[in-house]
Design a protein around this motif. Structure first.
Motif, short mmCIF file in Angstrom:
data_model
loop_
_atom_site.label_atom_id
_atom_site.label_comp_id
_atom_site.label_asym_id
_atom_site.label_seq_id
_atom_site.Cartn_x
_atom_site.Cartn_y
_atom_site.Cartn_z
N UNK A 75 -98.33 -12.29 -9.11
CA UNK A 75 -98.87 -11.00 -8.68
C UNK A 75 -98.16 -10.48 -7.44
N UNK A 76 -97.77 -11.40 -6.53
CA UNK A 76 -96.98 -11.02 -5.36
C UNK A 76 -95.60 -10.55 -5.79
N UNK A 77 -95.01 -11.27 -6.77
CA UNK A 77 -93.71 -10.85 -7.31
C UNK A 77 -93.78 -9.43 -7.85
N UNK A 78 -94.81 -9.16 -8.65
CA UNK A 78 -94.97 -7.84 -9.25
C UNK A 78 -95.21 -6.77 -8.19
N UNK A 79 -95.98 -7.12 -7.15
CA UNK A 79 -96.25 -6.16 -6.08
C UNK A 79 -94.97 -5.73 -5.38
#
Length: 234
Positions: A65-69
């Motif tokens: 989710x951090x990657x996608x953010x």
């Protein structure tokens, strides 16, 4: 969910989403992860704008989710803030030395060296038995361009970032402040707050660590609420 409610109580509009292929949401067929995330984001943003108008957006993500953010922020000017749990980090010039010192001074590693070597050998043999084409990559990490576009953009937008690192990140992050320094963007440390908890686990199975995370996020969000509101007014 609990953090979403806390943020809503502070005055944020909070929406929790499982992107396609995560949690309870089925994966999209015939799409790369990057394409799927981009399509999901287009629907999410359109729904938020329809309900609440054009506002500064804060993305909160753990691991993938951090990657996608980061990848979304790199391409969307409306994203003014990020809360990143165990994001990727570049290594600064002192990383290797700190990592070696940590390993050499960890008594548990020396006491359990036989077990550690046995486990590593078993893992290597297991990897050798698996066709590399059949392995599944769990994270689609942002590339160098994503990182540069995201954090240079946040500097220009006067954004804000909270980055929390646990033991999961020790292979690439081992000192509070490393993230901003390693990015090499002048002034980034002024908008990025880094927290380093090397004794905490990735998904916070211990209640004390979960409470510590919630308190940290809540304090950061409360401190920066007026800043995000000022960006909304511009």
């Amino acid at each position: 969910m609990l953090l979403g409610r806390k943020l809503a109580e502070l005055g944020y509009i909070a929406l929790r989403v499982d992107l396609s292929g995560k949690g309870d949401s089925p994966a999209r067929e015939n799409m790369t992860n990057r394409e799927s995330v981009a399509l999901d984001w287009s629907f999410i943003k359109a729904a938020l704008e329809k309900l609440y108008g054009d506002r500064p957006i804060l993305i909160f993500g753990l691991c993938s989710g951090a990657d996608n953010g980061i990848k979304i922020c790199a391409n969307d000017s409306s994203v003014k803030g990020l809360i990143l749990l165990d994001p990727v980090s570049r290594q600064d010039s002192g990383f290797a030395k700190r990592d070696l010192y940590r390993k050499l001074t960890n008594p548990r590693k020396w006491l359990n060296m036989h077990n550690i070597l046995s486990r590593r050998l078993a893992k290597k043999e297991a990897r050798d038995d698996i066709d590399s084409s059949s392995t599944i990559k769990l994270r689609d990490e942002p590339n160098a361009s994503d990182m540069d576009l995201c954090f240079n953009g946040l500097m220009k937008k006067n954004g804000r970032v909270l980055a929390v690192f646990t033991s999961q990140a020790l292979y690439h992050y081992n000192s509070q402040g490393q993230f901003a320094v390693a990015m090499g963007i002048p002034g980034l440390d002024q908008i990025v707050e880094e927290v380093f908890w090397p004794n905490a686990k990735h998904v916070y199975p211990i209640e004390w660590h979960r409470n510590q995370l919630m308190e940290t996020v809540e304090s950061w969000a409360k401190l920066n609420l007026s800043h995000f509101l000022s960006l909304d007014a511009k």
